[in-house]
Design an enzyme around this catalytic site. Sequence first.
Site, PDB file in Angstrom:
ATOM      1  N   CYS A 150     -41.509   0.819   8.328  1.00  0.00           N
ATOM      2  CA  CYS A 150     -42.643   0.313   7.548  1.00  0.00           C
ATOM      3  C   CYS A 150     -43.919   1.039   7.964  1.00  0.00           C
ATOM      4  O   CYS A 150     -43.966   1.713   9.001  1.00  0.00           O
ATOM      5  CB  CYS A 150     -42.782  -1.194   7.724  1.00  0.00           C
ATOM      6  SG  CYS A 150     -43.540  -1.669   9.290  1.00  0.00           S
TER       7      CYS A 150
ATOM      8  N   GLU B 285     -38.887  -1.146  15.923  1.00  0.00           N
ATOM      9  CA  GLU B 285     -39.568   0.057  16.419  1.00  0.00           C
ATOM     10  C   GLU B 285     -40.731  -0.317  17.318  1.00  0.00           C
ATOM     11  O   GLU B 285     -40.951   0.282  18.365  1.00  0.00           O
ATOM     12  CB  GLU B 285     -40.132   0.876  15.247  1.00  0.00           C
ATOM     13  CG  GLU B 285     -39.104   1.413  14.278  1.00  0.00           C
ATOM     14  CD  GLU B 285     -38.810   0.445  13.135  1.00  0.00           C
ATOM     15  OE1 GLU B 285     -38.767  -0.779  13.372  1.00  0.00           O
ATOM     16  OE2 GLU B 285     -38.620   0.912  12.012  1.00  0.00           O
TER      17      GLU B 285
HETATM   18  N1  THU Z   1     -37.885  -4.382  10.086  1.00  0.00           N
HETATM   19  C1  THU Z   1     -37.804  -3.619  11.201  1.00  0.00           C
HETATM   20  O1  THU Z   1     -37.506  -4.109  12.292  1.00  0.00           O
HETATM   21  N2  THU Z   1     -38.063  -2.304  11.083  1.00  0.00           N
HETATM   22  C2  THU Z   1     -38.357  -1.674   9.912  1.00  0.00           C
HETATM   23  O2  THU Z   1     -38.581  -0.472   9.910  1.00  0.00           O
HETATM   24  C3  THU Z   1     -38.423  -2.414   8.657  1.00  0.00           C
HETATM   25  C4  THU Z   1     -38.245  -3.883   8.774  1.00  0.00           C
HETATM   26  C5  THU Z   1     -37.575  -5.801  10.200  1.00  0.00           C
HETATM   27  C6  THU Z   1     -38.712  -6.745   9.984  1.00  0.00           C
HETATM   28  C7  THU Z   1     -37.976  -8.006   9.561  1.00  0.00           C
HETATM   29  O3  THU Z   1     -37.549  -8.689  10.727  1.00  0.00           O
HETATM   30  C8  THU Z   1     -36.743  -7.484   8.846  1.00  0.00           C
HETATM   31  O4  THU Z   1     -36.586  -6.135   9.246  1.00  0.00           O
HETATM   32  C9  THU Z   1     -36.857  -7.572   7.333  1.00  0.00           C
HETATM   33  O5  THU Z   1     -37.988  -6.944   6.878  1.00  0.00           O
END
Ligand code: THU
Length: 157
Positions: free
Chosen positions: A111, A74
Site C-alpha cells: 500500500c 511491511e
Molecule cells: N496489508 C498488508 O499487511 N500489507 C500490504 O501491503 C497490503 C495490506 C494488510 C492490511 C490488512 O491487515 C490486510 O492486509 C487487508 O488489507
Amino acid sequence: MKHTHNLEYELFDSWEELSINEKELITKAYSICEKAYAPYSKFSVGAAVLLENGEVVLGNNQENIAYPSGLCAERVALFYTGANFPDIAVQTICIVANGDLIPFDTILAPCGGCRQVMLETEIRQNKPYRVILVSQNKKTIVFNSAKDLLPFAFGTN
Ligand code: THU
C-alpha cells in the site's frame, strides 16, 4: 514539456527461479504470513527483511477491532528493524500474502503508506535494497530499489 518515467524490474513466472538465498527468504515470509493476526480481513501478509549482517527480521499484518489501529506486515517488519537494528542496512525485503482479498494471480503490491516507509528506510541507510513481491500463484516481481515503487514521493524528487 513532456517527460517519461522509466521503471526497471524483473519478472519471474515463479519465485522458485530466484537464488537459493532469496528462496529461503520467501519461505520465511510465508511462514510468518501464517501467523498473521487478520481476523477482520482474513487476508494474511508476511514480510521478511534480510539485513546486511545476515539477520532476518520477520513481520506480519496485525489487525485491530478499531480498524485503523492495525498495521501492515511491511511496516511491522521495517519498524522493528529500525528499532532494533538502526545502523544495519536492509539488503532485501520480500512480501507475500494469502487470502481472497486480491486475485490469486495478482502480485501483492504494498500500500502507499508502506511504500513511503520502505522509501524512508532506503533514504535513511543511503543504499538501495531489493524488493521482492510475490503472487499466490508464485509470479514474482523484483525491484532493485524501494524508490522505484514510489516516484515523486513526498519529501523527495
Ligand atoms: N496489508 C498488508 O499487511 N500489507 C500490504 O501491503 C497490503 C495490506 C494488510 C492490511 C490488512 O491487515 C490486510 O492486509 C487487508 O488489507
